[in-house]
Write a protein that holds these residues in place. Structure first.
Motif, PDB file in Angstrom:
ATOM      1  N   MET A   1       0.843  -1.191   0.000  1.00 40.46           N
ATOM      2  CA  MET A   1       0.000   0.000   0.000  1.00 40.46           C
ATOM      3  C   MET A   1       0.882   1.246   0.000  1.00 40.46           C
ATOM      4  O   MET A   1       1.833   1.330   0.754  1.00 40.46           O
ATOM      5  CB  MET A   1      -0.883  -0.007   1.243  1.00 40.46           C
ATOM      6  N   LYS A   2       0.528   2.154  -0.842  1.00 39.47           N
ATOM      7  CA  LYS A   2       1.338   3.367  -0.927  1.00 39.47           C
ATOM      8  C   LYS A   2       0.609   4.530  -0.278  1.00 39.47           C
ATOM      9  O   LYS A   2      -0.619   4.547  -0.220  1.00 39.47           O
ATOM     10  CB  LYS A   2       1.605   3.683  -2.396  1.00 39.47           C
ATOM     11  N   PHE A   3       1.402   5.481   0.183  1.00 38.89           N
ATOM     12  CA  PHE A   3       0.814   6.675   0.803  1.00 38.89           C
ATOM     13  C   PHE A   3       0.320   7.625  -0.269  1.00 38.89           C
ATOM     14  O   PHE A   3       1.068   8.001  -1.170  1.00 38.89           O
ATOM     15  CB  PHE A   3       1.856   7.367   1.678  1.00 38.89           C
ATOM     16  N   LYS A   4      -0.939   7.967  -0.157  1.00 41.42           N
ATOM     17  CA  LYS A   4      -1.482   8.957  -1.081  1.00 41.42           C
ATOM     18  C   LYS A   4      -2.017  10.127  -0.263  1.00 41.42           C
ATOM     19  O   LYS A   4      -2.778   9.917   0.691  1.00 41.42           O
ATOM     20  CB  LYS A   4      -2.624   8.343  -1.891  1.00 41.42           C
TER      21      LYS A   4
ATOM     22  N   THR B   1       5.571   9.273  -2.400  1.00 40.57           N
ATOM     23  CA  THR B   1       4.808   8.084  -2.772  1.00 40.57           C
ATOM     24  C   THR B   1       5.624   6.806  -2.570  1.00 40.57           C
ATOM     25  O   THR B   1       5.104   5.709  -2.692  1.00 40.57           O
ATOM     26  CB  THR B   1       4.345   8.152  -4.231  1.00 40.57           C
ATOM     27  N   ASP B   2       6.908   6.959  -2.216  1.00 44.48           N
ATOM     28  CA  ASP B   2       7.732   5.774  -1.990  1.00 44.48           C
ATOM     29  C   ASP B   2       7.542   5.155  -0.607  1.00 44.48           C
ATOM     30  O   ASP B   2       8.005   4.051  -0.356  1.00 44.48           O
ATOM     31  CB  ASP B   2       9.221   6.121  -2.148  1.00 44.48           C
ATOM     32  N   VAL B   3       6.874   5.917   0.274  1.00 39.69           N
ATOM     33  CA  VAL B   3       6.710   5.372   1.625  1.00 39.69           C
ATOM     34  C   VAL B   3       5.706   4.234   1.585  1.00 39.69           C
ATOM     35  O   VAL B   3       4.591   4.384   1.096  1.00 39.69           O
ATOM     36  CB  VAL B   3       6.220   6.465   2.592  1.00 39.69           C
TER      37      VAL B   3
ATOM     38  N   ILE C   1       3.201   1.847   3.321  1.00 40.08           N
ATOM     39  CA  ILE C   1       2.446   1.726   4.560  1.00 40.08           C
ATOM     40  C   ILE C   1       2.079   0.264   4.742  1.00 40.08           C
ATOM     41  O   ILE C   1       1.378  -0.317   3.918  1.00 40.08           O
ATOM     42  CB  ILE C   1       1.191   2.604   4.514  1.00 40.08           C
TER      43      ILE C   1
END
Lengths: 275, 167
Positions: free
Chosen positions: A1-4, B155-157, B159
């Motif tokens: 899951m990526k941070f948006k 956007t590379d982080v 989660i």
């Protein structure tokens, strides 16, 4: 899951109801609710108050007599006792055979034209009323009318309505009760119903007829009031006594029905000393 | 009668002023939320192992927002019948969003770029003149501000999806 990166959700936490719409709905609902409760409370008081035994009434209210040292009698203001008025009241009350009250009469220092019956047998007449009265007969009818309220025990109804309405408002109103109380007390609590007033009028006429042998002058005060009745609709509604013209007619009809004379010579006005 | 008129005037005035204040606050909140929307904020308790975090610090913020006369009046009527107190809802919403925004502002001002373990609490210190009535809403927000290396591209982080608890 990526941070948006996202903005906060606007949809769920605040209802889409306009506060004014909410306010209007609630005020209307609340008014209906309150009106129903107050009508119930006052009908209850009307039924129960006359059932209070005389002994109880006397025990509770015997201490409440006009006293010139009391600056705020019954929350009205300064009321000084008057022996002249008491003599007239006693004369009239003699014609009420089973009169259980020992009346006391006081004069309220006020420009308003008003007279009232208080629990325990106290009749209050305003100095404004005494100022515009021109004959003994006229004054006698006012006093006889108030004795009529005692006869019908209306004075307790008024008090009972006042107490119960305040109770209802206190329970329901909370913060807004103070404002509501002032409105409701002027609209309904302090007043007698028109039927009560008409009954007291009839009783008053009977006493006056018995005392003077005629009912002349009884409607004089109301005629004067009717002339002054250029007041607003609200004032007319809030007035504790029903509109004078109708009352005058009803009283004249009642007198005619009994063949009581109502055009005899009037007695001169009593000389009443008050501050 | 005078009291009724005073009440009506107060209702009208406080409706206008309350509405004005609320609109301006929402305008500010939305502006700042756009400004801070790329600041990573989560309620994870721990820093995920692959987040290259370098520094951590506790940040707190609190907000007290008062009711106005109109809102309280409507709520008092609502209390008689029950149901949603809609006039209080924007208040709570504003307080919560304002508290989180202050937290983010504080963290960014100190050079942090993410907050983990965000917690929201409410307390009541303010009382109105009438006892047992709420004067306002108070939100305390706290969390751990951290510095993470975003490689100039947030956007590379990654989660992590928490593993479901098996019982």
């Amino acid at each position: 899951m990526k941070f948006k990166a996202k903005l906060a959700d606007e949809t769920v936490n605040v209802s889409k109801v306009h506060p004014l719409k909410e306010f209007t709905t609630l005020i209307i609902g609340f008014s209906i609710f309150l009106a129903v409760l107050l009508i119930l409370a006052s009908s209850f008081a009307n039924i129960v108050a006359p059932l209070v035994p005389l002994k109880t009434e006397k025990r509770i209210f015997s201490g409440l007599k006009p006293d010139s040292t009391n600056e705020n009698f019954f929350g009205l203001g300064k009321v000084s006792p008057s022996s002249e008025l008491k003599a007239l009241v006693d004369k009239l009350a003699k014609h009420w055979p089973q009169n259980p009250y020992d009346f006391s009469v006081g004069i309220l220092d006020s420009n308003e034209i008003n007279a009232m019956a208080l629990p325990g047998g106290t009749i209050i007449v305003s100095s404004g009323l005494l100022d515009i009265v021109d004959s003994e007969n006229e004054l006698a009818f006012v006093l006889a009318h108030e004795i009529g309220h005692f006869h019908n025990r209306d004075h307790l109804k008024g008090l009972g309505r006042g107490l119960l309405s305040s109770l209802v408002l206190g329970i329901v109103g909370g913060q807004s009760s103070k404002a509501l109380n002032s409105v409701v007390s002027t609209l309904s609590v302090s007043s007698y119903s028109r039927r009560d007033e008409a009954r007291a009028d009839r009783f008053g006429l009977e006493l006056v007829q018995a005392q003077y042998g005629n009912v002349s002058g009884s409607t004089e005060l109301f005629k004067k009031l009717a002339e002054n009745e250029n007041s607003t609709l609200l004032e007319r509604y809030t007035r504790s006594h029903p509109i004078s013209k109708i009352r005058i007619q009803e009283m004249m009809d009642y007198a005619d029905k009994h063949n009581w004379l109502r055009k005899e010579k009037l007695l001169p006005a009593l000389i009443i000393n008050f501050d | 009668m005078a009291q009724l008129i005073a009440t009506l005037i107060m209702l009208l005035l406080t409706f206008v002023t309350g509405n004005l204040i609320e609109r301006r606050h929402y305008k500010k909140i939305k502006m700042r939320e756009t400004k801070f929307k790329d600041m990573l904020t989560t309620n994870f308790e721990n820093i995920p192992y692959d987040w290259n975090a370098s520094e951590a610090r506790l940040v707190t913020s609190n907000v007290v927002i008062s009711l106005d006369y109109f809102k309280r009046f409507v709520a008092n009527l609502r209390k008689v019948f029950g149901g949603n107190i809609v006039t209080y809802e924007p208040l709570l919403d504003r307080a919560r969003r304002e508290a989180i925004l202050r937290l983010k502002e504080k963290a960014r001002a100190r050079g942090y770029n993410a907050i983990i373990n965000l917690r929201l609490e409410t307390s009541q210190i303010a009382n109105s003149l009438t006892p047992k009535q709420t004067a306002g809403v108070e939100i305390l927000a706290y969390g751990t501000a951290i510095k993470i290396n975003l490689n100039n591209d947030n956007t590379d982080v990654k989660i992590p999806i928490p593993e479901p608890l098996i019982q």
